[in-house]
Design a protein around this motif. Structure first.
Motif, mmCIF file in Angstrom:
data_model
loop_
_atom_site.group_PDB
_atom_site.id
_atom_site.type_symbol
_atom_site.label_atom_id
_atom_site.label_comp_id
_atom_site.label_asym_id
_atom_site.label_seq_id
_atom_site.Cartn_x
_atom_site.Cartn_y
_atom_site.Cartn_z
ATOM 1 N N ILE A 102 -3.611 8.189 -4.051
ATOM 2 C CA ILE A 102 -3.012 6.864 -4.573
ATOM 3 C C ILE A 102 -1.455 6.788 -4.218
ATOM 4 O O ILE A 102 -1.161 5.632 -3.965
ATOM 5 N N ARG A 103 -0.703 7.966 -4.160
ATOM 6 C CA ARG A 103 0.734 7.547 -3.606
ATOM 7 C C ARG A 103 0.641 7.215 -2.215
ATOM 8 O O ARG A 103 1.460 6.227 -1.986
ATOM 9 N N ARG A 104 -0.387 7.465 -1.234
ATOM 10 C CA ARG A 104 -0.367 7.196 0.048
ATOM 11 C C ARG A 104 -0.879 5.754 0.205
ATOM 12 O O ARG A 104 -0.204 4.939 0.990
ATOM 13 N N ARG A 105 -1.609 5.132 -0.791
ATOM 14 C CA ARG A 105 -2.205 3.980 -0.844
ATOM 15 C C ARG A 105 -0.940 2.837 -1.306
ATOM 16 O O ARG A 105 -0.994 1.796 -0.759
ATOM 17 N N THR A 106 -0.247 3.263 -2.166
ATOM 18 C CA THR A 106 0.872 2.542 -2.842
ATOM 19 C C THR A 106 2.103 2.325 -2.140
ATOM 20 O O THR A 106 3.092 1.617 -2.240
ATOM 21 N N ARG A 107 2.341 3.286 -0.917
ATOM 22 C CA ARG A 107 3.263 2.922 0.056
ATOM 23 C C ARG A 107 3.373 1.824 0.890
ATOM 24 O O ARG A 107 2.226 1.271 1.373
ATOM 25 N N ALA A 142 -4.144 12.165 -6.735
ATOM 26 C CA ALA A 142 -2.685 11.622 -7.167
ATOM 27 C C ALA A 142 -2.060 11.280 -5.564
ATOM 28 O O ALA A 142 -1.419 10.372 -5.435
ATOM 29 N N LEU A 143 -2.294 12.310 -4.891
ATOM 30 C CA LEU A 143 -1.776 12.117 -3.367
ATOM 31 C C LEU A 143 -2.404 10.794 -2.692
ATOM 32 O O LEU A 143 -1.644 10.182 -1.927
#
Length: 216
Positions: free
Chosen positions: A211-216, A208-209
């Protein structure tokens, strides 16, 4: 009209014939004699006179003793244990009413497990072959309960066909030890499950972490 009357007469005649036939069959069936009640006579070591058991008074004991010999195959082993290894012999005669039908020699204390010997010569003159068979492990207790003077066995396994040792190791009879082992196994299983859940949780958190970094 005439044909219809003839057909009706034929149907009525057939029904009457069937009714008469059924009544005759029922009468024959009801008149059939009832089978004689079962019984067993036991003779052997420690019995000064035959032990006579009848189904009318001791149905449980009669059924249990007959169960010790009613599973035998047509042919058995040609030879049995050495005479010195057989232990006390008890002859069981199975009866229908007071008529002897079958006879067997039982050896509940034979080395290696109970044994049964079936003689070729039977009281009812039926054709059979002599042979030795492994008996049920419950033979000694069954005979003792029926009235044969045998020592009580606490380690006898119910049912089964004989052979092998019947004595259980002492450590298998310790309930406290079994409980401790079961609790230990349960604790290890719970720790393993917690470890798996933590691993899965950490893995999911990492994904999850990422994925969050890549979506920023």
């Amino acid at each position: 009209m005439v044909r219809q009357m003839r057909r009706l007469a034929g149907v009525v005649a057939g029904a009457l014939a069937a009714a008469l036939l059924s009544l005759g069959t029922a009468g024959t069936a009801s008149a059939a004699p009832k089978p004689a009640p079962a019984g067993v006579d036991i003779t052997g070591v420690g019995l000064s006179e035959p032990l006579r058991l009848r189904a009318e008074k001791q149905p449980t004991h009669v059924g249990a003793v007959i169960d010790q010999v009613n599973f035998l195959a047509r042919t058995g082993m040609p030879t049995g244990p050495k005479p010195a290894d057989l232990g006390p012999k008890y002859t069981v005669v199975v009866l229908a009413g007071e008529t002897p039908k079958q006879t067997y020699d039982l050896y509940p204390k034979a080395a290696g497990g109970p044994r049964i010997y079936r003689p070729a010569k039977q009281p009812d003159a039926r054709k059979t072959s002599a042979g030795w068979f492994l008996g049920r492990l419950s033979m000694s207790e069954t005979l003792r309960t029926a009235g044969v003077p045998l020592e009580r066995q606490f380690d006898t396994v119910s049912g089964g066909v004989g052979g092998g040792e019947r004595v259980l190791p002492e450590d298998t009879l310790d309930p406290a030890k079994d409980l401790d082992e079961a609790l230990g196994d349960l604790q290890r299983l719970l720790l393993l499950n917690v470890g798996v859940m933590l691993t899965i949780t950490v893995g999911l958190a990492g994904i999850a972490l990422l994925i969050r970094r890549r979506t920023r």
